[in-house]
Write an enzyme that holds these catalytic residues in place. Structure first.
Site, PDB file in Angstrom:
ATOM      1  N   ASP A 189       1.003  -1.158  -0.009  1.00 22.56           N
ATOM      2  CA  ASP A 189       0.031  -0.004  -0.027  1.00 22.56           C
ATOM      3  C   ASP A 189       0.980   1.118   0.005  1.00 22.56           C
ATOM      4  O   ASP A 189       1.417   1.396   1.186  1.00 22.56           O
ATOM      5  CB  ASP A 189      -0.886   0.016   1.229  1.00 22.56           C
ATOM      6  CG  ASP A 189      -2.111  -1.102   1.098  1.00 22.56           C
ATOM      7  OD1 ASP A 189      -1.783  -2.230   0.519  1.00 22.56           O
ATOM      8  OD2 ASP A 189      -3.095  -1.159   1.849  1.00 22.56           O
ATOM      9  N   LYS A 238      -6.878   3.492  -3.621  1.00 23.17           N
ATOM     10  CA  LYS A 238      -7.186   3.399  -2.235  1.00 23.17           C
ATOM     11  C   LYS A 238      -7.465   4.927  -1.737  1.00 23.17           C
ATOM     12  O   LYS A 238      -6.640   5.812  -2.131  1.00 23.17           O
ATOM     13  CB  LYS A 238      -6.040   2.701  -1.359  1.00 23.17           C
ATOM     14  CG  LYS A 238      -6.546   2.781   0.113  1.00 23.17           C
ATOM     15  CD  LYS A 238      -5.136   1.812   0.826  1.00 23.17           C
ATOM     16  CE  LYS A 238      -5.278   2.347   2.137  1.00 23.17           C
ATOM     17  NZ  LYS A 238      -4.151   1.214   3.141  1.00 23.17           N
ATOM     18  N   LYS A 266     -10.260   0.528  -2.795  1.00 24.29           N
ATOM     19  CA  LYS A 266      -9.998   0.260  -1.436  1.00 24.29           C
ATOM     20  C   LYS A 266     -10.342   1.369  -0.468  1.00 24.29           C
ATOM     21  O   LYS A 266      -9.450   2.300  -0.448  1.00 24.29           O
ATOM     22  CB  LYS A 266      -8.719  -0.364  -0.831  1.00 24.29           C
ATOM     23  CG  LYS A 266      -8.579  -0.601   0.649  1.00 24.29           C
ATOM     24  CD  LYS A 266      -7.106  -1.150   1.112  1.00 24.29           C
ATOM     25  CE  LYS A 266      -7.099  -1.299   2.628  1.00 24.29           C
ATOM     26  NZ  LYS A 266      -5.475  -1.493   2.830  1.00 24.29           N
TER      27      LYS A 266
END
Lengths: 354, 483
Positions: free
Chosen positions: A190, A254, A290
């Protein structure tokens, strides 16, 4: 093909630079951190829009605008869907299976991470039919511990990297961060984008960095690109950032780090779902979404799943394509799950603290 | 993932709103002078639920004698009501507004049953707007001196009001709230297919202790309405409904002292420029034509899309239409409910068939219609030109006609090329274009980057054959004042 393929079509004549062939992974694998040379993105129908800073800027600014009032109204309207009985049971299990169970604290210890891993594998020790979560999400130095804790279970280990959460470090440091995490066994990375570069209009820098990180992830680790939507501030920016991320080869886009005031919201997630939907229509490439930070209740989680269902569609109703970055959400989902099974509320002592 | 995949992954289970919150009596009378009474000639008619054709109740049908009695009651009540200080009238209106809020769930279910529109709309749009309208005009009752009509503006007297079936309680609020705030008394005729919420409103008037005769409700058909507007002791007529009936009323009232406002049909143009926020424009198009099954006088029933983005926009629109949920109006997840009556369904069906016959291309998403009740699938017509009937006539149903334009000039010309002039929408990210185009549209309401947004503070009304007079806002007071 959707709206955006048309934009690409219209845009194509403006781009005069030749499409660069993607570099083979072997070319850059051995290079020292930060010296990977000009970034080369993935090959797809829109590859030429990243040929230069001005080409990229023109493309991003040519995307349709976002009307904030209309976007928020649509998100609110989908929030009124009433999900009951069998649909609720399905949604709760789906939401559990989509959680990236997260601990990102300075105070994280191997013990804490092991507890989190155990919970990820068996979220509800009283009911082994409970699905396991998608992943545990930790800092890079905890990846090895997390990997051990979930070994053999199928639960993935995700690691934040690239000087999370601010991302204010030299590229070499960020890439080293990524490589360490991948070497320790992270299945997913991430990363955070360089919001400073984005806000100062240096879109290609943002793009290049994502491409470099993607490369550092190698072929095994999937890359989630965090925009920190709360810092990008406008919906137009969020749409542009989504396209930069997808063009650069993100596997997921995300919303947030969970470390700033505004994190995932129904509206910004809806917008990103529209982006992945349109990107697939234009390129054939599916990208995951996400939302992270601030999603704490089952009710909230189910609203996000409704957004997925009615925006991107059911192809995204799978933890390979949609995740929740959350920690306390899991216990609320478990309590709701117990309620559906037994007909009564249990309470916080009937789910585990982690 | 450990879960089994179903054929349709996320199937929403039925989520019906409970019918038990509303208690519908087997029969209802007329509401005259504070009391429910049978019709003088004993006539009754049945009101059915359009989604199931189930008979909901039997309702007294007012005749000429009842109209006369109701107008007399209103005339008698007018003397005291108009003499009350505005602040006193406001108290009643505030009380009514609060009771509506308290009973909003009951009223929403009732309206959904009687009208066929989804509970999502009655709950989230109709009822909040109804209460807001009463609150808003309650606020004006003691401030009429400052409304811009000089000191102490006087009411007209007895208002005869005839309302349609598409927003039964909301149209009642649009009519009754300003009338009472300004000191008039009213005789209102609800539509024959949707009389129930007006009769529940009669009960609310009693609950609020409103003096007898100030509000009278006379269910009935067109002849009841005709008798009401023709009654010699009516001072003011307000009508919302079809242009054909509006013209009849205007003829009937010609040469009388009666003041008239008409809110009639429309064929609203929703103009989408190539720099529009596409996703939100798609939502706005959907809201514009499928809100209340398109049975909205200000519906955006003509989509004018800039030719350069037509393909993409239609593709997005079709994808979005495929997600609309048609079915049980009481289900909280229903987006599209039933058509209000068999008669209306026949009209929509006939016009849609004419559209096809004239060569327009018809499209509907895959959509299963319930076996009983009155249903029409969301429908899109492409290849429509100004010469097509479906581009000119008001369909009053979930049918969108798509036309294209090349320049802003052409968009304005086509938007204005209609006998109507009620609403229009503009979709562009360019603020200067919004202002320039809105300025030249001959429509009473012009929405920018939104559609079908209502607010009691905003005046609403038409140009041309869409009627005259304004309802809502400060302007809405004028229709009920002797100015």
């Amino acid at each position: 093909m959707g709206v955006y393929s048309c934009y690409a079509r219209r845009y194509a004549p403006l781009v005069t630079m030749p499409i660069t062939a993607p570099a083979s992974p072997a070319d850059s694998a051995g290079g020292p951190p930060g010296t990977t040379g000009p970034a080369v993105g993935p090959a797809h129908a829109l590859a030429d829009v990243t040929a230069s800073d001005s080409a990229l800027r023109r493309f991003l600014h040519g995307l349709p605008g976002v009307d904030a009032v209309g976007l928020e109204a649509r998100a609110a309207s989908l929030g009124t869907r009433s999900i009951k009985t069998t649909a609720k049971a399905y949604a709760i299990d789906l939401a559990i299976s989509m959680i990236d169970l997260t601990t990102l604290e300075g105070a994280d210890t191997p013990g804490k991470v092991r507890a989190l891993g155990a919970k990820a594998v068996h979220p509800d020790p009283t009911d082994r039919t409970t699905p396991q979560v998608a992943a545990v999400c930790v800092y890079p130095d905890m990846v090895a511990t997390a990997k051990e804790a979930v070994a053999g279970s199928g639960v993935k280990v995700a690691s934040v990297a690239t000087a999370f959460p601010a991302g204010r470090a030299p590229l070499g440091v960020k890439l080293a961060d990524v490589r360490e995490a991948v070497a320790a066994g992270a299945d997913e990375i991430d990363m955070v984008i360089d919001r400073g570069a984005f806000l100062s209009g240096r879109y290609l820098k943002v793009y290049d960095e994502i491409v470099a990180v993607k490369e550092a992830c190698g072929t095994d680790a999937r890359l989630k690109v965090i925009f920190e939507t709360g810092e990008l501030a406008t919906y137009d920016n969020i749409r542009r950032a989504s396209w930069i991320g997808m063009l650069a080869g993100a596997d997921f886009i995300k919303t947030s780090t969970g470390k700033v005031a505004v994190n995932a919201t129904p509206a910004n997630t809806l917008l990103m779902l529209e982006a992945v939907r349109d990107f697939r229509a234009a390129t054939g490439v599916q990208v995951g979404v996400k939302p992270a930070g601030g999603i704490r209740t089952s009710k909230d989680a189910i609203k996000f799943l409704v957004l997925v269902n009615e925006t991107a569609g059911e192809d995204w109703l799978d933890n390979h394509w949609f995740r929740f970055g959350a920690s306390s959400l899991l216990n609320d989902l478990l309590m709701q799950r117990q309620k559906l099974a037994t007909g009564r509320y249990s309470g916080p002592d009937y789910v585990t603290v982690d | 993932m450990t879960m089994d995949k179903q054929s349709s992954l996320f199937e929403y289970a039925p989520a019906p709103e409970s019918r038990s919150v509303v208690d519908i009596a087997a029969s209802y009378g007329l509401f005259i002078d504070g009391e429910f009474a049978e019709a003088a000639d004993g006539k009754v008619f049945k009101t059915v639920s359009p989604s199931t054709e189930e008979v909901l109740s039997e309702v007294a049908q007012a005749g000429e004698a009842d109209v006369d009695r109701a107008v007399k009651a209103a005339r008698k009540a007018f003397e005291k009501w108009s003499a009350l200080p505005g602040s006193e009238r406001a108290k009643y209106l505030f009380r009514i507004a609060r009771i509506i809020q308290e009973r909003s769930r009951e009223l929403a279910v009732l309206e959904t049953l009687d009208n066929g529109k989804p509970i999502k709309e009655t709950r989230d749009a109709d009822l909040p707007l109804v209460a807001a309208h009463f609150f808003y005009y309650a606020g004006w009752a003691d401030k009429l001196d400052y409304a811009g009509y000089g000191p102490n503006p006087r009411p007209l007297g007895v208002a005869g009001q005839v309302i349609p079936w598409n927003f039964p309680l909301l149209m009642l609020a649009w009519k009754i709230a300003p009338a009472l705030a300004t000191g008039n008394t009213v005789v209102l005729k609800p539509a024959e297919t949707t009389p129930l919420s007006a009769l529940f409103f009669a009960d609310i008037c009693r609950q609020a202790g409103l003096p007898k005769g100030v509000v009278n409700i006379l269910p009935g058909y067109g002849d009841t309405g005709a008798a009401l507007v023709a009654h010699p002791d009516v001072d003011k007529v307000a009508f919302t409904g079809s242009t054909a009936v509006g013209k009849e009323i205007a003829r009937a009232l010609a040469g009388t002292r009666k003041k008239l406002t008409l809110e009639l049909g429309g064929k609203g143009a929703n103009i989408v420029f190539d720099d529009a926020p596409i996703d939100q424009a798609v939502e706005g198009i959907v809201t514009g034509i499928f809100f209340n099954q398109g049975q909205v006088c200000c519906a955006g029933s003509r989509l004018l899309v800039q030719e350069s983005i037509q393909e993409e926009l239609l593709e997005s629109l079709k994808r979005r239409l495929s997600t609309l949920r048609l079915g049980d109006p009481l289900d909280k997840n229903t987006d599209i409910g039933a058509i209000n009556s068999a008669e209306q369904l026949a009209r929509i069906t006939a016009l849609a068939e004419q559209g096809e016959a004239e060569g327009a291309e018809r499209w509907s998403p895959a959509c299963e219609l319930p076996s009983s009740g009155y249903w029409f699938a969301p429908t899109l017509f492409t290849n429509v030109t100004q010469a097509h009937t479906i581009a000119r006539d008001e369909i009053f149903g979930p049918v969108l006609s798509v036309l294209t334009f090349r320049t802003p000039e052409e968009a304005v010309a086509k938007a204005n090329n209609t006998q109507y002039g009620l609403s229009a929408g503009i979709w562009t990210e360019k603020g200067s274009r919004i202002l320039a185009v809105a300025d030249r549209l001959r429509a009473g309401v012009v929405w920018a980057n939104t559609f079908n947004k209502f607010d009691p503070t905003s005046p609403f009304g038409g140009y041309k054959e869409s009627g005259f007079g304004r309802e809502g806002g400060r302007h809405g007071l004028e229709a009920y004042l002797d100015v």
